[in-house]
Design a protein around this motif. Structure first.
Motif, PDB file in Angstrom:
ATOM      1  N   TYR A   1      11.789 -20.749  -1.626  1.00  0.00           N
ATOM      2  CA  TYR A   1      12.814 -19.917  -0.996  1.00  0.00           C
ATOM      3  C   TYR A   1      13.208 -20.449   0.380  1.00  0.00           C
ATOM      4  CZ  TYR A   1      12.167 -16.434  -4.659  1.00  0.00           C
ATOM      5  OH  TYR A   1      12.125 -15.789  -5.879  1.00  0.00           O
ATOM      6  N   ARG A   2      13.096 -21.747   0.553  1.00  0.00           N
ATOM      7  CA  ARG A   2      13.324 -22.348   1.867  1.00  0.00           C
ATOM      8  C   ARG A   2      14.743 -22.127   2.381  1.00  0.00           C
ATOM      9  NH1 ARG A   2      13.012 -26.021  -2.073  1.00  0.00           N
ATOM     10  NH2 ARG A   2      14.585 -27.664  -2.306  1.00  0.00           N
ATOM     11  N   GLU A   3      15.734 -22.133   1.494  1.00  0.00           N
ATOM     12  CA  GLU A   3      17.113 -21.930   1.948  1.00  0.00           C
ATOM     13  C   GLU A   3      17.292 -20.527   2.507  1.00  0.00           C
ATOM     14  OE1 GLU A   3      19.970 -22.929  -1.021  1.00  0.00           O
ATOM     15  OE2 GLU A   3      19.194 -24.967  -1.310  1.00  0.00           O
ATOM     16  N   ARG A   4      16.780 -19.534   1.794  1.00  0.00           N
ATOM     17  CA  ARG A   4      16.872 -18.144   2.265  1.00  0.00           C
ATOM     18  C   ARG A   4      16.106 -17.965   3.567  1.00  0.00           C
ATOM     19  NH1 ARG A   4      17.356 -12.877  -0.045  1.00  0.00           N
ATOM     20  NH2 ARG A   4      17.373 -11.432   1.716  1.00  0.00           N
ATOM     21  N   LEU A   5      14.905 -18.508   3.640  1.00  0.00           N
ATOM     22  CA  LEU A   5      14.084 -18.347   4.830  1.00  0.00           C
ATOM     23  C   LEU A   5      14.674 -19.083   6.031  1.00  0.00           C
ATOM     24  CD1 LEU A   5      10.539 -18.698   3.221  1.00  0.00           C
ATOM     25  CD2 LEU A   5      11.700 -16.596   3.910  1.00  0.00           C
ATOM     26  N   THR A   6      15.244 -20.259   5.788  1.00  0.00           N
ATOM     27  CA  THR A   6      15.884 -21.010   6.881  1.00  0.00           C
ATOM     28  C   THR A   6      17.101 -20.263   7.403  1.00  0.00           C
ATOM     29  OG1 THR A   6      15.157 -23.125   5.946  1.00  0.00           O
ATOM     30  CG2 THR A   6      16.985 -23.196   7.509  1.00  0.00           C
ATOM     31  N   LYS A   7      17.884 -19.704   6.499  1.00  0.00           N
ATOM     32  CA  LYS A   7      19.059 -18.923   6.896  1.00  0.00           C
ATOM     33  C   LYS A   7      18.656 -17.714   7.729  1.00  0.00           C
ATOM     34  CE  LYS A   7      23.069 -16.500   4.971  1.00  0.00           C
ATOM     35  NZ  LYS A   7      23.753 -16.091   3.712  1.00  0.00           N
ATOM     36  N   VAL A   8      17.595 -17.056   7.317  1.00  0.00           N
ATOM     37  CA  VAL A   8      17.102 -15.896   8.058  1.00  0.00           C
ATOM     38  C   VAL A   8      16.621 -16.312   9.445  1.00  0.00           C
ATOM     39  CG1 VAL A   8      15.246 -14.181   8.183  1.00  0.00           C
ATOM     40  CG2 VAL A   8      16.509 -14.520   6.050  1.00  0.00           C
ATOM     41  N   ALA A   9      15.844 -17.388   9.503  1.00  0.00           N
ATOM     42  CA  ALA A   9      15.309 -17.854  10.785  1.00  0.00           C
ATOM     43  C   ALA A   9      16.428 -18.248  11.752  1.00  0.00           C
ATOM     44  CB  ALA A   9      14.371 -19.034  10.556  1.00  0.00           C
ATOM     45  N   CYS A  10      17.438 -18.928  11.228  1.00  0.00           N
ATOM     46  CA  CYS A  10      18.544 -19.385  12.085  1.00  0.00           C
ATOM     47  C   CYS A  10      19.422 -18.224  12.554  1.00  0.00           C
ATOM     48  CB  CYS A  10      19.409 -20.404  11.338  1.00  0.00           C
ATOM     49  SG  CYS A  10      18.572 -21.962  10.993  1.00  0.00           S
ATOM     50  N   GLY A  11      19.511 -17.177  11.747  1.00  0.00           N
ATOM     51  CA  GLY A  11      20.377 -16.064  12.103  1.00  0.00           C
ATOM     52  C   GLY A  11      19.672 -14.887  12.724  1.00  0.00           C
ATOM     53  N   LEU A  12      18.371 -15.035  12.990  1.00  0.00           N
ATOM     54  CA  LEU A  12      17.589 -13.901  13.461  1.00  0.00           C
ATOM     55  C   LEU A  12      18.080 -13.342  14.792  1.00  0.00           C
ATOM     56  CD1 LEU A  12      15.228 -12.190  12.560  1.00  0.00           C
ATOM     57  CD2 LEU A  12      13.687 -13.738  13.768  1.00  0.00           C
ATOM     58  N   ALA A  13      18.603 -14.202  15.652  1.00  0.00           N
ATOM     59  CA  ALA A  13      19.035 -13.755  16.979  1.00  0.00           C
ATOM     60  C   ALA A  13      20.329 -12.947  16.938  1.00  0.00           C
ATOM     61  CB  ALA A  13      19.209 -14.960  17.909  1.00  0.00           C
ATOM     62  N   SER A  14      21.183 -13.199  15.935  1.00  0.00           N
ATOM     63  CA  SER A  14      22.506 -12.563  15.954  1.00  0.00           C
ATOM     64  C   SER A  14      22.952 -11.948  14.632  1.00  0.00           C
ATOM     65  CB  SER A  14      23.563 -13.594  16.385  1.00  0.00           C
ATOM     66  OG  SER A  14      23.534 -14.719  15.512  1.00  0.00           O
ATOM     67  N   ASP A  15      22.333 -12.362  13.530  1.00  0.00           N
ATOM     68  CA  ASP A  15      22.769 -11.896  12.215  1.00  0.00           C
ATOM     69  C   ASP A  15      22.054 -10.586  11.852  1.00  0.00           C
ATOM     70  OD1 ASP A  15      23.367 -11.444   9.573  1.00  0.00           O
ATOM     71  OD2 ASP A  15      23.103 -13.519   8.937  1.00  0.00           O
ATOM     72  N   ARG A  16      22.840  -9.527  11.693  1.00  0.00           N
ATOM     73  CA  ARG A  16      22.269  -8.216  11.410  1.00  0.00           C
ATOM     74  C   ARG A  16      21.511  -8.197  10.077  1.00  0.00           C
ATOM     75  NH1 ARG A  16      19.715  -4.029  13.220  1.00  0.00           N
ATOM     76  NH2 ARG A  16      20.109  -2.099  12.036  1.00  0.00           N
ATOM     77  N   SER A  17      22.022  -8.878   9.073  1.00  0.00           N
ATOM     78  CA  SER A  17      21.352  -8.887   7.772  1.00  0.00           C
ATOM     79  C   SER A  17      20.008  -9.606   7.847  1.00  0.00           C
ATOM     80  CB  SER A  17      22.243  -9.542   6.714  1.00  0.00           C
ATOM     81  OG  SER A  17      22.468 -10.902   7.017  1.00  0.00           O
ATOM     82  N   ALA A  18      19.939 -10.686   8.649  1.00  0.00           N
ATOM     83  CA  ALA A  18      18.678 -11.405   8.827  1.00  0.00           C
ATOM     84  C   ALA A  18      17.658 -10.528   9.547  1.00  0.00           C
ATOM     85  CB  ALA A  18      18.912 -12.695   9.601  1.00  0.00           C
TER      86      ALA A  18
END
Length: 274
Positions: free
Chosen positions: A63-80
């Motif tokens: 699940y590296r793509e999902r986890l990377t997306k979450v990690a990168c968007g954690l500061a600003s992405d509400r869904s992450a």
């Protein structure tokens, strides 16, 4: 380091990877098979911790793509942020109860007979739940709310009893609380990441006196075997549950548990009681 030790490490590593994310209890299988193979000394405690890490890293890779997306968007992405929040809420019950009761449970319940009993009971519970009418209201992990995550987290805490199965408790708990089969399985995989990393770190700290560089080859074989076996098992499991129930896993648990109990009752195997 002789070949027999490496072979045992390979067997247990593959076993860990294949069972960690299925509702059949990886810890229970390691206790039973480890007892059969005579690998239940102090070094085996650390070994089992290390190979669990290999299994959870396989999920991180899958699940590296999902986890990377979450990690990168954690500061600003509400869904992450919401996704991470769900995992933390789901992780909380096991974390609190684990700190409170982990040592006592390991001392009293980590033996083949307890595992076998829990396997049978868990199998019967799965059969019962599969006979109920099933109308999921949550078809994806992103649709979950914090009460859903918390309830699944309490279900996960039941897996502190060896033989119950962490994935089994979370998946079946998810079904009871309205998740679809795929959503329940995927949330179980994601929830395993903080849960197992925390448990691994805690266990390694508690057993740090048992660490020995001489055991490194055995640990490495088990770690690698668990990683690749888990990668295959996760992908296969997701495909399987898309078209099947969990009844096959229930019957496997029941039969396996009854075999262990029968061999104990008939004195065919001298199972350890601690």
């Amino acid at each position: 380091m002789d070949f027999s030790q490496l072979l045992v490490a390979l067997i247990l590593g593959i076993l860990e990877g294949l069972t960690e994310f299925l509702p059949i209890s990886s810890t229970g299988h390691l206790i039973i098979v480890g007892d059969l193979l005579g690998y239940n000394d102090d070094a085996s405690k650390v070994f089992k911790i290390v190979i669990q890490l290999g299994a959870i890293l396989a999920v991180c890779w899958d699940y590296r793509e999902r986890l990377t997306k979450v990690a990168c968007g954690l500061a600003s992405d509400r869904s992450a942020q919401r996704f991470v929040g769900m995992l933390l809420i789901g992780f909380l019950p096991a974390a609190v109860l684990g700190v409170m009761f982990h040592s006592k449970i390991k001392a009293l319940l980590f033996n083949p007979l307890t595992v076998a009993t829990a396997l049978v009971i868990g199998g019967l519970v799965i059969l019962y739940l599969e006979k109920r009418s099933y109308h999921p209201r949550i078809n994806a992990v992103d649709e979950m709310r914090w009460p859903d995550a918390l309830k699944v987290g309490f279900a996960q805490a039941l897996a502190m009893i060896p033989g119950t199965s962490r994935s089994g408790a979370t998946i079946m708990g998810g079904l009871v609380f309205g998740l679809s089969r795929k959503a329940a399985a995927e949330f179980s995989f994601f929830l395993a990441i903080p849960t197992m990393f925390a448990a691994t770190a805690y266990d390694l700290y508690k057993n740090r006196a048992l660490l020995d560089m001489g055991d490194l080859p055995v640990f490495a074989v088990g770690f690698v075997a668990a990683f690749f076996a888990a990668m295959w098992a996760v992908k296969t499991f997701i495909r399987f549950i898309s078209n099947h129930t969990f009844i096959a896993f229930a019957w496997y648990r029941i039969v396996f548990g009854l075999i262990v109990l029968a061999t104990w009752q008939l004195d065919l195997v001298a199972w350890s009681d601690s």
